[in-house]
Design an enzyme around this catalytic site. Structure first.
Site, PDB file in Angstrom:
ATOM      1  N   SER A   1      10.157  29.089   5.086  1.00  0.00           N
ATOM      2  CA  SER A   1       9.621  29.641   3.847  1.00  0.00           C
ATOM      3  C   SER A   1       8.729  28.584   3.237  1.00  0.00           C
ATOM      4  O   SER A   1       8.995  27.392   3.387  1.00  0.00           O
ATOM      5  CB  SER A   1      10.726  29.941   2.840  1.00  0.00           C
ATOM      6  OG  SER A   1      11.437  31.067   3.237  1.00  0.00           O
TER       7      SER A   1
ATOM      8  N   GLU B   1      12.709  34.346  11.127  1.00  0.00           N
ATOM      9  CA  GLU B   1      12.102  33.489  10.103  1.00  0.00           C
ATOM     10  C   GLU B   1      12.555  32.057  10.329  1.00  0.00           C
ATOM     11  O   GLU B   1      13.743  31.768  10.325  1.00  0.00           O
ATOM     12  CB  GLU B   1      12.562  33.963   8.715  1.00  0.00           C
ATOM     13  CG  GLU B   1      12.125  33.040   7.597  1.00  0.00           C
ATOM     14  CD  GLU B   1      13.076  33.063   6.408  1.00  0.00           C
ATOM     15  OE1 GLU B   1      13.560  34.136   6.026  1.00  0.00           O
ATOM     16  OE2 GLU B   1      13.324  31.976   5.859  1.00  0.00           O
TER      17      GLU B   1
ATOM     18  N   GLU C   1      26.943  30.084   2.610  1.00  0.00           N
ATOM     19  CA  GLU C   1      26.799  31.436   3.162  1.00  0.00           C
ATOM     20  C   GLU C   1      28.187  31.925   3.544  1.00  0.00           C
ATOM     21  O   GLU C   1      28.850  31.324   4.367  1.00  0.00           O
ATOM     22  CB  GLU C   1      25.922  31.430   4.424  1.00  0.00           C
ATOM     23  CG  GLU C   1      24.635  30.661   4.310  1.00  0.00           C
ATOM     24  CD  GLU C   1      23.545  31.429   3.604  1.00  0.00           C
ATOM     25  OE1 GLU C   1      23.807  32.592   3.214  1.00  0.00           O
ATOM     26  OE2 GLU C   1      22.446  30.882   3.419  1.00  0.00           O
TER      27      GLU C   1
ATOM     28  N   ARG D   1      22.227  33.143  12.703  1.00  0.00           N
ATOM     29  CA  ARG D   1      21.107  32.362  12.178  1.00  0.00           C
ATOM     30  C   ARG D   1      21.447  31.558  10.921  1.00  0.00           C
ATOM     31  O   ARG D   1      20.565  30.947  10.328  1.00  0.00           O
ATOM     32  CB  ARG D   1      19.925  33.291  11.887  1.00  0.00           C
ATOM     33  CG  ARG D   1      20.302  34.463  10.978  1.00  0.00           C
ATOM     34  CD  ARG D   1      19.087  35.180  10.449  1.00  0.00           C
ATOM     35  NE  ARG D   1      18.427  35.986  11.461  1.00  0.00           N
ATOM     36  CZ  ARG D   1      17.252  36.589  11.269  1.00  0.00           C
ATOM     37  NH1 ARG D   1      16.613  36.447  10.127  1.00  0.00           N
ATOM     38  NH2 ARG D   1      16.722  37.334  12.204  1.00  0.00           N
ATOM     39  N   HIS D   2      22.687  31.619  10.496  1.00  0.00           N
ATOM     40  CA  HIS D   2      23.068  30.899   9.275  1.00  0.00           C
ATOM     41  C   HIS D   2      24.100  29.812   9.544  1.00  0.00           C
ATOM     42  O   HIS D   2      25.113  30.055  10.188  1.00  0.00           O
ATOM     43  CB  HIS D   2      23.640  31.857   8.230  1.00  0.00           C
ATOM     44  CG  HIS D   2      22.603  32.726   7.607  1.00  0.00           C
ATOM     45  ND1 HIS D   2      22.356  34.010   8.031  1.00  0.00           N
ATOM     46  CD2 HIS D   2      21.725  32.480   6.615  1.00  0.00           C
ATOM     47  CE1 HIS D   2      21.364  34.515   7.308  1.00  0.00           C
ATOM     48  NE2 HIS D   2      20.955  33.608   6.438  1.00  0.00           N
TER      49      HIS D   2
END
Ligand code: AMO
Length: 428
Positions: A354, A351, A208, A214-215
């Site tokens: 997934s 989130e 990223e 959040r990363h």
């Protein structure tokens, strides 16, 4: 050895009142008051204040041993104090720590805290965060084993990415191009052909470029995959039970850490509400006037949708279902109208998961690879196992740092990892 006494942990002091014990730990804090010296010893179980005089105290964080008598002392933290009879330095610190470890708030730049992570990670808050995460992972493992899942370990050096996108870290594998694994996706699916139900706890790598709260570039992925399902509903049900087991374990095994961090555990409803992505977008737009562009929900839309479910159904969780193919990888099981059986789980506005049902038939997979305009040769390795017969299956992955951060009210996932890797940080 100065004494034959076995080591006692600070947590066991109440059962040793009036007796002499041998403690080992770190010199958490020290204070001189008149002729008396107060020192706080920190071990893996907690803290205790010790009182002595004429001690030659080393720098804070030195490893020490205290032999002394335990006395009840209502005003001391923990309710007990130790009167020092003998004191020994096991390993002296040679430099003072860059911040005062006992302080609950350090008024230093977060980057500085991370620069000195080798020692700031000893802070009570940092330790509590990592302890909660360790319990969370233990609960994940225990619960899944109880449901007949087998733990697997898959390669982190791979020849192709499974998730698509540009966030693969290339590496040089003896002169051949290779990558750090973005997820165990294909391998966990292959292992469904062996054990039917599998899980993995391992770091994964995402290149990223952007720095967000959040990363991470390396995060701990809690992966699950199971065969012989009817639809993604079965997968969401497994995740619901896993989350309930995690909260139960934290309630039992991490109460002091949760209290120290001021965290409140969520109730996991027996049935977490589900909303399709299409309806979710409509809701966020109509109720909050927030237009959603793009294929997925943006962070603000995730926050608003969570807010809606907190207000109307009193829950911190919501599954967003039936993602369009454009927002999902090629392996997602397709449905009518360009949709898939893929879902996300939002928790307190973010989130954390997934998942979904996967394509399990070779011809359908080939069609999907073509529909996504992917190179079938590059994915031949991925597709191979589907020639040999795979049951209907699906799974999910939880980002451990995101779940930890949301549980504990930590604003940035970097502080939910002992040694975070972000765009600008490769050390410590
Ligand atoms: P996905 O790419 O959505 O799905 O990742 C799953 C979950 O992992 C976490 N996550 C991250 N956490 C920190 N830093 C990051 N850069 C990062 N990227 C993702 C999130 C996310 O929900 N193979 C699928 C999962 C599956 O379908 O089983 C996958 O990897 O919490």
């Amino acid at each position: 050895m100065t004494t034959a006494l076995p080591r006692t942990l600070t947590s066991a002091l109440p059962t040793h009142a009036g007796r002499t014990v041998r403690l080992q730990g770190f010199l958490h804090a020290r204070r001189d008051l008149g002729g008396l010296q107060f020192l706080v010893l920190r071990d893996r179980a907690g803290l205790v204040q010790c009182v002595g005089s004429g001690l030659d105290l080393p720098l804070p964080e030195s490893s020490i041993e205290v032999v002394g008598r335990v006395t009840a002392h209502p005003k001391a933290p923990g309710g007990y104090e130790v009167q020092v009879e003998s004191f020994r330095v096991l390993t002296p610190a040679t430099e003072p720590p860059p911040v005062e470890i006992p302080k609950m708030e350090w008024h230093v730049h977060p980057e500085t805290m991370l620069d000195y992570r080798v020692v700031t990670v000893r802070g009570l808050r940092e330790r509590a965060i990592l302890k909660v995460q360790a319990e969370l992972v233990a609960a994940f493992r225990d619960h899944l084993r109880g449901e007949g899942f087998t733990e697997i370990s898959t390669p982190k050096i791979v020849s192709a990415g499974a998730e698509g996108g540009a966030n693969l870290f290339p590496i040089d594998y003896f002169g051949h191009p290779a990558y750090l694994a973005q997820s165990p996706q294909l391998y966990k699916q292959i292992m469904v052909g062996v054990f039917e139900r599998v899980f993995e706890v391992a770091p994964v790598y995402r290149a990223e470029e952007h720095a967000t709260s959040r990363h991470l570039n390396e995060y701990l992925s809690l992966d699950v995959e199971l065969g012989f399902i009817e639809s993604e509903e079965d997968v969401m049900d497994v995740e619901t039970r896993v989350l309930a087991a995690i909260m139960e374990r934290l309630r039992e095994h991490a109460a002091p850490e949760l209290a120290l961090l001021g965290a409140t555990l969520p109730e996991v409803p027996a049935h977490i509400p589900r909303i399709t992505l299409l309806d979710a977008r409509r809701l966020v737009e109509e109720k909050y006037g927030h237009p959603v562009g793009g294929k997925d929900l943006d962070p603000e839309a995730e926050r608003l949708l969570s807010q809606h479910y907190a207000e109307t159904e009193g829950t911190d969780f919501v599954f967003v279902t039936k993602y369009p193919r454009a927002a999902r990888p090629f392996y997602a099981y397709p449905e009518e109208g360009g949709l898939t059986r893929g879902f996300d789980l939002l928790f307190r506005g973010i989130e954390i998961t997934s998942g979904g049902q996967r394509i399990h038939e070779y011809p359908m997979l080939q069609e999907s690879i073509a529909a996504y305009r992917l190179n079938p040769e590059a994915l031949a390795g991925y597709a191979e196992v589907f020639k040999y017969g795979m049951p209907p299956h699906g799974g999910f992955a939880i980002g451990a740092e995101r779940l930890t951060a949301r549980l504990l009210g930590i604003g940035n996932v970097r502080f939910a990892r002992a040694f975070p890797r972000d765009r600008h940080r490769l050390t410590p």
